[in-house]
Design an enzyme around this catalytic site. Structure first.
Site, PDB file in Angstrom:
ATOM      1  N   ASP A 162       0.824  -1.213   0.000  1.00  0.00           N
ATOM      2  CA  ASP A 162       0.000   0.000   0.000  1.00  0.00           C
ATOM      3  C   ASP A 162       0.858   1.263   0.000  1.00  0.00           C
ATOM      4  O   ASP A 162       2.082   1.197   0.145  1.00  0.00           O
ATOM      5  CB  ASP A 162      -0.946   0.000   1.220  1.00  0.00           C
ATOM      6  CG  ASP A 162      -0.222  -0.320   2.528  1.00  0.00           C
ATOM      7  OD1 ASP A 162       1.019  -0.260   2.574  1.00  0.00           O
ATOM      8  OD2 ASP A 162      -0.907  -0.633   3.509  1.00  0.00           O
ATOM      9  N   ASN A 209      -6.916  -2.511  14.814  1.00  0.00           N
ATOM     10  CA  ASN A 209      -8.319  -2.781  14.458  1.00  0.00           C
ATOM     11  C   ASN A 209      -8.448  -3.979  13.510  1.00  0.00           C
ATOM     12  O   ASN A 209      -9.513  -4.219  12.966  1.00  0.00           O
ATOM     13  CB  ASN A 209      -8.949  -1.533  13.820  1.00  0.00           C
ATOM     14  CG  ASN A 209      -8.265  -1.124  12.512  1.00  0.00           C
ATOM     15  OD1 ASN A 209      -7.376  -1.823  12.028  1.00  0.00           O
ATOM     16  ND2 ASN A 209      -8.692  -0.019  11.935  1.00  0.00           N
ATOM     17  N   HIS A 255      -6.843  -4.400  10.614  1.00  0.00           N
ATOM     18  CA  HIS A 255      -6.635  -4.164   9.180  1.00  0.00           C
ATOM     19  C   HIS A 255      -5.379  -4.879   8.684  1.00  0.00           C
ATOM     20  O   HIS A 255      -4.438  -5.112   9.439  1.00  0.00           O
ATOM     21  CB  HIS A 255      -6.624  -2.663   8.828  1.00  0.00           C
ATOM     22  CG  HIS A 255      -5.408  -1.914   9.222  1.00  0.00           C
ATOM     23  ND1 HIS A 255      -5.396  -0.548   9.380  1.00  0.00           N
ATOM     24  CD2 HIS A 255      -4.131  -2.308   9.491  1.00  0.00           C
ATOM     25  CE1 HIS A 255      -4.182  -0.149   9.702  1.00  0.00           C
ATOM     26  NE2 HIS A 255      -3.404  -1.185   9.776  1.00  0.00           N
ATOM     27  N   GLU A 286      -9.518  -1.665   5.835  1.00  0.00           N
ATOM     28  CA  GLU A 286     -10.006  -1.292   7.159  1.00  0.00           C
ATOM     29  C   GLU A 286     -11.333  -2.003   7.454  1.00  0.00           C
ATOM     30  O   GLU A 286     -12.077  -2.335   6.518  1.00  0.00           O
ATOM     31  CB  GLU A 286     -10.249   0.229   7.198  1.00  0.00           C
ATOM     32  CG  GLU A 286      -8.997   1.073   6.947  1.00  0.00           C
ATOM     33  CD  GLU A 286      -8.137   1.247   8.179  1.00  0.00           C
ATOM     34  OE1 GLU A 286      -8.171   0.380   9.082  1.00  0.00           O
ATOM     35  OE2 GLU A 286      -7.414   2.251   8.251  1.00  0.00           O
TER      36      GLU A 286
HETATM   37  P1  PGA Z   1       2.654  -1.178  12.821  1.00  0.00           P
HETATM   38  O1  PGA Z   1       1.459  -1.122  11.785  1.00  0.00           O
HETATM   39  O2  PGA Z   1       3.576  -2.225  12.326  1.00  0.00           O
HETATM   40  O3  PGA Z   1       3.258   0.186  12.794  1.00  0.00           O
HETATM   41  O4  PGA Z   1       2.050  -1.531  14.151  1.00  0.00           O
HETATM   42  C1  PGA Z   1       0.909  -2.306  11.321  1.00  0.00           C
HETATM   43  C2  PGA Z   1      -0.269  -2.014  10.449  1.00  0.00           C
HETATM   44  O5  PGA Z   1      -0.940  -0.977  10.677  1.00  0.00           O
HETATM   45  O6  PGA Z   1      -0.539  -2.809   9.535  1.00  0.00           O
END
Ligand code: PGA
Length: 239
Positions: free
Chosen positions: A67, A136, A138, A143
């Protein structure tokens, strides 16, 4: 789903780097699906170390990132293009033309999503897709919602993701509100998926991943439909 339970973040990073190293040695022209965020940083650091020791050759490796924020310029130090070069690509011998990241400043976001999805479809399947997970649930920027998208698409970020990512920006207001992301179907076409998670803040999402339900309110639960997923996590995320 295979589980590799680790005591520390360092141990997790080594376990993930081992899986990538084994693939790159066995299949030098492999395709990697890569992720940003703080979780895979240790794994990238370890891969750079191994490259510097002469143990790994990335000259034929091809990559697709999950992404990118939208809109954002690749030169912006908060772009995922910048992150990937800063943490991995600038330190290894991967040719720039083998690197694929959705273009955060493409004039037409929809056209860019089609281009990216077609590029992945036309390429050999991703051998290993690395994933982090949002608090959450995702994966990529898929999301929680009433429905999820199968293919690469433009999406709005939820308030909780904007708040979680604000730590990388001067203020929450500076976090881009949209992103281009592989869809759930794009992710699930990888031959193997490695999900990394550490810390208490990921516990709820990992618990949802480990029960038997699949729900769009926790997008990572769709990984349960994939036959080859490895969860590498620490005890705080697991217990
Ligand atoms: P993070 O993010 O590795 O910074 O915790 C993971 C994500 O949001 O997929």
């Amino acid at each position: 789903m295979e589980l590799i339970l680790c005591k520390t973040y360092e141990e997790m990073s080594l376990a993930a780097a081992d899986q990538i190293s084994e693939l790159v040695c066995k299949k030098p022209d492999c395709t990697l699906g890569l992720a940003t965020g703080s979780t895979p940083v240790g794994m990238y650091r370890e891969l750079v170390k191994r490259y510097e020791k002469g143990e790994l050759d990335f000259s034929k490796v091809k990559t697709f990132n999950l992404d990118e924020y939208y809109p954002i310029s690749p030169e912006n130090d908060q772009s995922y293009y910048y992150f990937m070069h800063d943490n991995l690509f600038s330190h290894i011998n991967i040719p720039e033309e083998n690197i694929n990241i959705p273009c955060g400043n493409a004039p037409d976001a929809e056209a860019e999503c089609h281009r990216y999805e077609d590029l992945i479809a036309a390429s050999e399947a991703v051998d290993i897709q690395i994933l982090g997970i949002g608090q959450n649930g995702h994966i990529g920027f898929n999301e929680p919602d009433d429905f999820l998208y199968a293919s690469t698409h433009i999406t709005g970020l939820t308030d909780s993701t904007i708040a979680a990512n604000a730590r990388f920006f001067e203020s929450e207001n500076d976090v881009p509100k949209k992103a281009l992301t592989m869809g759930i179907g794009t992710i699930l076409r990888a031959k193997k998926i490695i999900l990394l998670a550490n810390g208490k803040s990921k516990h709820a999402a990992i618990s949802a991943l480990l029960d038997d339900k699949i729900t769009t309110s926790c997008p990572a639960t769709f990984l349960k439909t994939h036959p080859n997923v490895v969860l590498i996590c620490d005890e705080e995320a697991y217990n």
